[in-house]
Enzyme design. Structure first.
Site, mmCIF file in Angstrom:
data_model
loop_
_atom_site.group_PDB
_atom_site.id
_atom_site.type_symbol
_atom_site.label_atom_id
_atom_site.label_comp_id
_atom_site.label_asym_id
_atom_site.label_seq_id
_atom_site.Cartn_x
_atom_site.Cartn_y
_atom_site.Cartn_z
ATOM 1 N N ASN A 26 0.854 -1.190 0.000
ATOM 2 C CA ASN A 26 0.000 0.000 0.000
ATOM 3 C C ASN A 26 0.893 1.245 0.000
ATOM 4 O O ASN A 26 1.345 1.707 1.038
ATOM 5 C CB ASN A 26 -0.912 -0.013 1.225
ATOM 6 C CG ASN A 26 -1.950 1.092 1.188
ATOM 7 O OD1 ASN A 26 -1.933 1.946 0.316
ATOM 8 N ND2 ASN A 26 -2.875 1.063 2.129
ATOM 9 N N ASN B 155 -5.812 6.588 -1.458
ATOM 10 C CA ASN B 155 -6.725 6.019 -2.455
ATOM 11 C C ASN B 155 -7.303 4.677 -2.027
ATOM 12 O O ASN B 155 -7.900 3.965 -2.843
ATOM 13 C CB ASN B 155 -6.027 5.894 -3.819
ATOM 14 C CG ASN B 155 -4.895 4.863 -3.822
ATOM 15 O OD1 ASN B 155 -4.730 4.080 -2.890
ATOM 16 N ND2 ASN B 155 -4.090 4.862 -4.879
ATOM 17 N N ASP B 156 -7.165 4.320 -0.754
ATOM 18 C CA ASP B 156 -7.662 3.015 -0.293
ATOM 19 C C ASP B 156 -9.158 2.865 -0.530
ATOM 20 O O ASP B 156 -9.648 1.788 -0.873
ATOM 21 C CB ASP B 156 -7.361 2.823 1.192
ATOM 22 C CG ASP B 156 -5.882 2.616 1.458
ATOM 23 O OD1 ASP B 156 -5.110 2.537 0.479
ATOM 24 O OD2 ASP B 156 -5.490 2.538 2.630
ATOM 25 N N GLY C 280 -5.860 -2.490 0.100
ATOM 26 C CA GLY C 280 -5.213 -1.206 -0.102
ATOM 27 C C GLY C 280 -3.945 -1.217 -0.931
ATOM 28 O O GLY C 280 -3.370 -0.156 -1.188
ATOM 29 N N ASP D 80 -1.520 -1.077 -4.099
ATOM 30 C CA ASP D 80 -1.738 -0.232 -5.269
ATOM 31 C C ASP D 80 -0.487 -0.166 -6.143
ATOM 32 O O ASP D 80 0.537 -0.798 -5.845
ATOM 33 C CB ASP D 80 -2.183 1.170 -4.840
ATOM 34 C CG ASP D 80 -1.292 1.788 -3.770
ATOM 35 O OD1 ASP D 80 -0.080 1.487 -3.762
ATOM 36 O OD2 ASP D 80 -1.805 2.546 -2.925
ATOM 37 N N ASP E 215 -6.943 -14.142 -19.700
ATOM 38 C CA ASP E 215 -7.636 -14.937 -18.698
ATOM 39 C C ASP E 215 -8.628 -15.898 -19.361
ATOM 40 O O ASP E 215 -9.203 -15.590 -20.405
ATOM 41 C CB ASP E 215 -8.361 -13.975 -17.749
ATOM 42 C CG ASP E 215 -9.090 -14.680 -16.638
ATOM 43 O OD1 ASP E 215 -8.429 -15.344 -15.819
ATOM 44 O OD2 ASP E 215 -10.336 -14.575 -16.577
ATOM 45 N N GLU F 155 -4.315 -18.339 -20.514
ATOM 46 C CA GLU F 155 -4.596 -19.162 -19.340
ATOM 47 C C GLU F 155 -5.401 -20.367 -19.815
ATOM 48 O O GLU F 155 -6.540 -20.240 -20.261
ATOM 49 C CB GLU F 155 -5.393 -18.399 -18.290
ATOM 50 C CG GLU F 155 -5.588 -19.246 -17.031
ATOM 51 C CD GLU F 155 -6.790 -18.864 -16.195
ATOM 52 O OE1 GLU F 155 -6.836 -19.268 -15.024
ATOM 53 O OE2 GLU F 155 -7.689 -18.176 -16.705
#
Length: 614
Positions: A141, A146-147, A166, A168, A333, A362
């Site tokens: 974090n 910006n949490d 949190g 980032d 993905d 994937e």
């Protein structure tokens, strides 16, 4: 600061009465892609325009080299698809798109930039690279401000295993020195795009805006800054993308362009997760539809790639991020779940625009025969070719778990590689001993650090492009539920009681494994026989597995003693065909020099990586 969406300049804006007497507005809320480039190989560009009653307008553009080929409206009056042709001599710049209604108009400023010089001479990512996979919310974090944001639903709650913690982009940038010290060459981030969901949004796979970084991770500019800092350090960037589904909070869910934008069912229907239904020559359409059109979860609407406007939108999104962020690779993905023909078109389109660009799928398949369907230069029996140059090698992953875990069956490694005849390009497979979807390697291998080291030694010296999951290099533990195996990296938060990013914050065992992995990674950077060399291996006897990576003038012998037996003198005579021409060697892990290559000392649960010399 770059802005994602341009401010709309309203030249004339009228309200006028519809036949039923109600006022009718015209507006443009967004245009996607939000910008584009001149000099692209493909001159076509589809703009998705969304705004109130925009389908009831006629767009015009007066800019040299740009022509509107066609416009398309679907079921919603609030979408207009504008198909452009951008000539080869068109100049970069900003042009106006005027959307003219019966009694008024709006204009939108659209930017064309100059394409980067991104023609790769060789593969953008290859076997000389090692990836480091990070779940951004759980790494560090760096910006506590910006949490939680006013624009997103889920707030930070570090006590919740499935919640936002949190981590980032700034947290990743703050620890690039650690990543550099480890010795990896490439970062792969789990999706960092906006996931505006009420809960369980930290993982990133429920995208609510395909062109916007989640504000709890940072901004688009922050991501660009991260890529630039990585490139300055010689570290490449792989972006995780998702075509199979979006998040229930995606902005278009309240106003779909058309009903067939999604694969919709009368009642919620979950996918069968049966990948083999794609390649199965005896499959029923019922099974195929359930796999490809069923939803992953109630909060992950399944996208219908058979809608050609959606498929073009998705393919252009990949191109936009490659060009915008100067990416080195894309990990796609759930590759076998979207429409396979659209995915083949995606791969072919990227290759045409960016030759040798790295695309890894994937492909969660345990059997090599099934996985090989997605990796063939020639057509499959059903006439299909995927156009993918790298696969996630799950068969080799499971072989590692069985070889170094409770089964202690070293033959599994030998057997898994013996099936490489099924693939066209096995040396480009992404190989791994852990990721964000499976139990931590330390947990899988019975919390035995020596076995973790063996798995690392094997993975970093066999064929393929290795990938390490963040924290596995310091023995992070964890099993299902997902929140545990995606645990926070110790020291990524100021309140943490220790900082495992520093040597002083790690235990003796953690430092031992970190040093072991780092030693191999730093040697590996110049070990061209590992990058480009051939592989010859010998059937394991008594759980000792020996193989060689070699070029014409270089060779490295790898010996993995996966047994409980110490060998005071281990005879190398059986491997003489691979030792001919070499009289000595150096173990890169210990620095020990072998005066001859006749025999060695081989302790239990030990790997030897011996660079051979004349």
């Amino acid at each position: 600061m770059q802005t994602l969406y341009k401010v709309i300049s309203i030249v004339v804006f009228f309200f006028f009465l519809t036949p039923n007497g109600h006022s009718q507005d015209i507006a443009v809320n967004r245009v996607e892609p939000p910008s584009w480039w001149v000099g692209m190989e493909n001159s076509n560009l589809q703009l998705l325009v969304h705004g109130t009653n925009i389908s009831r307008t006629v767009p015009t553009i007066d800019y040299p080299g740009i022509a509107i080929k066609s416009t398309v409206t679907l079921e919603s009056p609030n979408y207009l698809f504008v198909n452009l042709d951008i000539g080869k001599t068109t100049k970069a710049g900003t042009f106006l798109i005027r959307f003219q209604g019966d009694k008024g108009s709006v204009v939108y400023d659209y930017e064309l930039k100059t394409k980067r010089n991104s023609k790769h001479v060789g593969p953008s990512i290859d076997a000389s690279d090692v990836m480091y996979l990070i779940t951004p919310d759980r790494f560090s974090n760096g910006d506590t401000l910006n949490d939680s944001t006013d624009d997103t639903l889920e707030n930070v709650d570090r006590a919740n295993l499935d919640g936002r913690h949190g981590g980032d982009i700034k947290g990743i940038m703050d620890h690039l020195a650690y990543i550099e010290e480890l010795g990896v060459t490439t970062l792969w981030l789990n999706p960092f795009l906006e996931n505006d969901q009420p809960k369980y949004s930290y993982h990133g796979y429920g995208i609510s805006d395909f062109y916007k970084t989640d504000p709890r991770f940072g901004t688009n500019d922050d991501f660009l800054d991260l890529v630039e800092k990585c490139h300055d350090k010689g570290i490449k960037m792989v972006m995780d993308q998702v075509f199979n589904h979006c998040g229930a909070g995606h902005w278009w869910m309240e106003d779909l362009p058309s009903k067939d934008w999604l694969n919709q069912w009368d009642d919620f229907t979950r996918t069968s997760y049966t990948n083999i239904s794609i390649s199965d020559p005896y499959k029923s359409n019922t099974d195929l539809d359930l796999h490809t059109k069923g939803w992953f979860d109630r909060n992950l609407p399944d996208l219908n790639q058979n809608n050609k406007y959606l498929s073009t939108y998705l393919i252009q999104n990949s191109i936009w991020w490659i060009e915008y962020a100067d990416l080195d690779g894309i990990r796609m993905d759930t590759y076998p779940y979207p429409d396979k023909d659209v995915m083949a078109t995606w791969g072919r389109t990227i290759e045409e625009e960016y030759p040798n660009f790295y695309l890894v799928a994937e492909t969660s398949e345990e059997q090599a025969a099934s996985l090989s369907y997605w990796n063939r230069d020639e057509l499959n029996k059903d006439g299909y070719r995927s156009n993918i140059n790298s696969l996630s090698d799950y068969p080799l992953y499971y072989a590692m778990v069985r070889a170094f875990g409770k089964d202690n069956d070293t033959y599994r490694l030998y057997e898994a590689l013996a099936y490489d005849f099924l693939y066209s390009t096995p040396f480009s497979h992404k190989i791994f001993n852990g990721n964000h979807d499976v139990a931590r390697v330390f947990h899988q291998l019975d919390k035995n650090k020596d076995k973790v080291k063996l798995s690392m030694a094997f993975m970093l010296t066999t064929r393929g492009i290795p990938q390490i999951y963040y924290g596995d290099e310091i023995l992070l533990d964890g099993n299902k539920p997902d929140g545990l195996l995606r645990r926070d990296f110790p020291g990524g938060w100021k309140s943490d009681d220790r900082n495992a990013f520093s040597r002083d914050g790690r235990s003796k065992d953690e430092n031992e494994v970190f040093d072991y992995v780092s030693t191999i990674l730093k040697w590996r950077k110049n070990a061209t026989e590992i990058h480009k060399g051939n592989l010859v291996h010998y059937k394991p006897i008594e759980d000792v597995y020996v193989y060689f990576r070699y070029l014409e003038d270089r060779s490295t012998m790898v010996i993995i003693n996966n047994s409980e037996k110490d060998h005071s003198t281990y005879d190398l005579g059986r491997f003489q065909e691979s030792l001919d021409g070499f009289s000595k060697g150096t173990d890169i892990l210990t620095g020990e020099v072998m005066g001859s290559v006749g025999s060695i000392t081989l302790p239990k649960h030990t790997a030897k990586i011996i660079q051979l010399t004349n």
